[in-house]
Design a protein around this motif. Structure first.
Motif, PDB file in Angstrom:
ATOM      1  N   ASN A 210       0.922  -1.199   0.002  1.00 16.23           N
ATOM      2  CA  ASN A 210       0.138  -0.001  -0.017  1.00 16.23           C
ATOM      3  C   ASN A 210       0.939   1.387   0.044  1.00 16.23           C
ATOM      4  O   ASN A 210       1.600   1.466   1.009  1.00 16.23           O
ATOM      5  N   ILE A 211       0.792   1.933  -1.024  1.00 11.90           N
ATOM      6  CA  ILE A 211       1.615   3.269  -1.176  1.00 11.90           C
ATOM      7  C   ILE A 211       0.968   4.525  -0.961  1.00 11.90           C
ATOM      8  O   ILE A 211       1.396   5.427  -1.117  1.00 11.90           O
ATOM      9  N   GLY A 212      -0.350   4.417  -0.629  1.00 12.11           N
ATOM     10  CA  GLY A 212      -1.343   5.395  -0.300  1.00 12.11           C
ATOM     11  C   GLY A 212      -1.347   5.701   1.064  1.00 12.11           C
ATOM     12  O   GLY A 212      -0.936   5.029   2.095  1.00 12.11           O
ATOM     13  N   LYS A 213      -1.921   6.915   1.381  1.00  8.80           N
ATOM     14  CA  LYS A 213      -2.145   7.447   2.647  1.00  8.80           C
ATOM     15  C   LYS A 213      -3.353   6.854   3.419  1.00  8.80           C
ATOM     16  O   LYS A 213      -3.326   7.265   4.570  1.00  8.80           O
ATOM     17  N   ALA A 214      -4.079   6.151   2.871  1.00  8.04           N
ATOM     18  CA  ALA A 214      -5.356   5.518   3.177  1.00  8.04           C
ATOM     19  C   ALA A 214      -5.234   4.147   3.244  1.00  8.04           C
ATOM     20  O   ALA A 214      -4.531   3.570   2.536  1.00  8.04           O
ATOM     21  N   PRO A 215      -6.303   3.279   4.124  1.00  7.73           N
ATOM     22  CA  PRO A 215      -6.392   2.125   3.880  1.00  7.73           C
ATOM     23  C   PRO A 215      -6.593   1.584   2.250  1.00  7.73           C
ATOM     24  O   PRO A 215      -7.031   2.455   1.673  1.00  7.73           O
ATOM     25  N   ALA A 216      -6.287   0.494   1.995  1.00  8.51           N
ATOM     26  CA  ALA A 216      -6.561  -0.245   0.777  1.00  8.51           C
ATOM     27  C   ALA A 216      -7.025  -1.770   1.118  1.00  8.51           C
ATOM     28  O   ALA A 216      -6.705  -2.370   2.147  1.00  8.51           O
ATOM     29  N   VAL A 217      -8.123  -1.982   0.103  1.00  8.99           N
ATOM     30  CA  VAL A 217      -8.663  -3.148   0.211  1.00  8.99           C
ATOM     31  C   VAL A 217      -8.668  -4.005  -1.272  1.00  8.99           C
ATOM     32  O   VAL A 217      -8.795  -3.389  -2.188  1.00  8.99           O
ATOM     33  N   ALA A 218      -8.125  -5.186  -1.126  1.00  5.67           N
ATOM     34  CA  ALA A 218      -8.164  -5.993  -2.525  1.00  5.67           C
ATOM     35  C   ALA A 218      -9.125  -7.399  -2.467  1.00  5.67           C
ATOM     36  O   ALA A 218      -8.783  -7.944  -1.130  1.00  5.67           O
ATOM     37  N   ILE A 219      -9.382  -7.873  -3.381  1.00  7.20           N
ATOM     38  CA  ILE A 219      -9.971  -8.930  -3.390  1.00  7.20           C
ATOM     39  C   ILE A 219      -9.248 -10.110  -4.406  1.00  7.20           C
ATOM     40  O   ILE A 219      -8.921  -9.595  -5.503  1.00  7.20           O
ATOM     41  N   ALA A 220      -8.943 -11.243  -3.883  1.00 11.52           N
ATOM     42  CA  ALA A 220      -8.238 -12.002  -4.779  1.00 11.52           C
ATOM     43  C   ALA A 220      -9.049 -13.208  -4.927  1.00 11.52           C
ATOM     44  O   ALA A 220      -9.630 -13.734  -4.069  1.00 11.52           O
ATOM     45  N   ALA A 221      -8.957 -13.877  -6.431  1.00  5.08           N
ATOM     46  CA  ALA A 221      -9.368 -15.323  -6.587  1.00  5.08           C
ATOM     47  C   ALA A 221      -8.226 -16.168  -6.951  1.00  5.08           C
ATOM     48  O   ALA A 221      -7.430 -15.704  -7.738  1.00  5.08           O
ATOM     49  N   LEU A 222      -8.435 -17.424  -6.313  1.00  5.22           N
ATOM     50  CA  LEU A 222      -7.277 -18.337  -6.707  1.00  5.22           C
ATOM     51  C   LEU A 222      -7.797 -19.727  -7.280  1.00  5.22           C
ATOM     52  O   LEU A 222      -8.727 -20.134  -7.143  1.00  5.22           O
ATOM     53  N   THR A 223      -7.025 -20.235  -7.993  1.00  7.83           N
ATOM     54  CA  THR A 223      -7.342 -21.444  -8.947  1.00  7.83           C
ATOM     55  C   THR A 223      -7.294 -22.734  -8.169  1.00  7.83           C
ATOM     56  O   THR A 223      -6.768 -23.647  -8.569  1.00  7.83           O
ATOM     57  N   SER A 224      -7.513 -22.874  -7.025  1.00 14.33           N
ATOM     58  CA  SER A 224      -7.340 -24.019  -6.197  1.00 14.33           C
ATOM     59  C   SER A 224      -8.200 -24.128  -5.007  1.00 14.33           C
ATOM     60  O   SER A 224      -8.527 -22.935  -4.443  1.00 14.33           O
ATOM     61  N   GLN A 225      -9.096 -24.954  -4.315  1.00 10.97           N
ATOM     62  CA  GLN A 225      -9.635 -25.021  -3.192  1.00 10.97           C
ATOM     63  C   GLN A 225      -9.063 -24.824  -1.811  1.00 10.97           C
ATOM     64  O   GLN A 225      -9.392 -24.501  -0.971  1.00 10.97           O
TER      65      GLN A 225
END
Length: 225
Positions: free
Chosen positions: A164-179
Motif C-alpha cells: 500500500n503506497i497510499g495514505k489511506a487504507p487499501a482493500v483488494a479481493i483475490a481469486a485463486l485457482t485451487s480450493q
C-alpha cells in the motif's frame, strides 16, 4: 501413401492423449507420507463428500468479506482467505477467494507464492504497488501501481507481493485457482523455519552477515493470514 500418413498421425495423437491423461493429480496438501497401514490412512486431495440429500445453502455460501481485517501488526496487512475449510461447497471446484486489507503508508502483503494456484487480484480501495518475479534464470519483475478497479494476475507458483503506497487504507479481493492454494511466505520460510535453518546456508545464499542472520532468525515472523 496419404492414408498411411493419416494413420500415423492418428496413432501419434492417440499416444499423446494417453500421456496427457496419465499424469498425477495436483496435490492439495504440502506433504503426504506413504503408509501401508489402512487403519492409519487419511483422505488426500479433498474431503469426504456429504450425502447430497443433506446439502444446505450454507454449504455454498460465506459471510464476512464486508468486515475489515485487523492490520495492527508489523506488516500492516490482514488476509482473510476462504478455502474449502470455510466453504465446504468449494470441494472439487478448484477455486477460492481472499480479502486483503492493508494499513495506510506501507501495509505489505510480503513476497510469497501459492504452491497450488494462480491468482488474480482486484483493487477495491486505495493504491497498491504489486508485482511478481519470474523463475530462474531471468528473475524478471513485472510490477505496476494499481488503483480501484485495476486487476493484476500472479502466475502459478511465482513469488508476488502487494504494497500500500497510499495514505489511506487499501482493500483488494483475490481469486485463486485451487480450493486449497496454500501460501508460502518467503521471509517466514527462510528466517522463521522451525527448527532454524543452519545460518551458514542463509549467509551464503543471501550474501548476509552471520550475526544478522541469527538476529533475523530470533525474531517473530508474522503470518499475514
Amino acid at each position: 501413401m496419404k492414408v498411411a500418413n493419416l494413420v500415423g498421425v492418428l496413432a501419434l495423437l492417440a499416444l499423446a492423449s494417453s500421456f496427457a491423461t496419465a499424469y498425477d493429480p495436483s496435490p492439495l496438501q504440502d506433504l503426504c507420507v506413504a503408509i501401508n497401514d489402512t487403519d492409519s490412512a487419511v483422505l488426500v486431495n479433498g474431503k469426504f463428500c456429504k450425502n447430497p440429500s443433506l446439502y444446505t445453502p450454507d454449504d455454498f455460501s460465506f459471510s464476512g468479506f464486508d468486515v475489515p481485517g485487523n492490520t495492527s501488526n508489523q506488516l500492516g496487512v490482514h488476509v482473510n482467505i476462504v478455502t474449502v475449510d470455510l466453504m465446504p461447497g468449494l470441494n472439487t471446484l478448484g477455486i477460492s477467494m481472499a480479502r486483503i486489507d492493508f494499513a495506510p503508508n506501507g501495509g505489505l502483503n510480503p513476497p510469497h507464492y501459492h504452491p497450488r494456484a494462480s491468482e488474480i487480484l482486484l483493487v477495491l480501495e486505495g493504491t497498491l504497488y504489486a508485482g511478481f518475479v519470474t523463475s530462474n534464470p531471468d528473475h524478471r519483475l513485472f510490477a505496476k501501481i494499481l488503483r480501484p478497479g485495476d486487476l493484476i494476475v500472479f502466475p502459478f507458483g511465482l513469488v508476488h507481493f502487494q504494497l500500500n503506497i497510499g495514505k489511506a487504507p487499501a482493500v483488494a479481493i483475490a481469486a485463486l485457482t485451487s480450493q486449497n492454494p496454500g501460501v508460502n511466505t518467503v521471509a517466514n520460510a527462510i528466517f522463521g523455519a522451525s527448527p532454524s535453518i543452519n545460518p551458514s546456508v542463509i549467509t551464503t545464499a543471501f550474501h548476509l552477515d552471520k550475526k544478522l542472520v541469527e538476529d533475523l532468525q530470533a525474531q517473530e515472523w508474522v503470518n499475514p493470514t
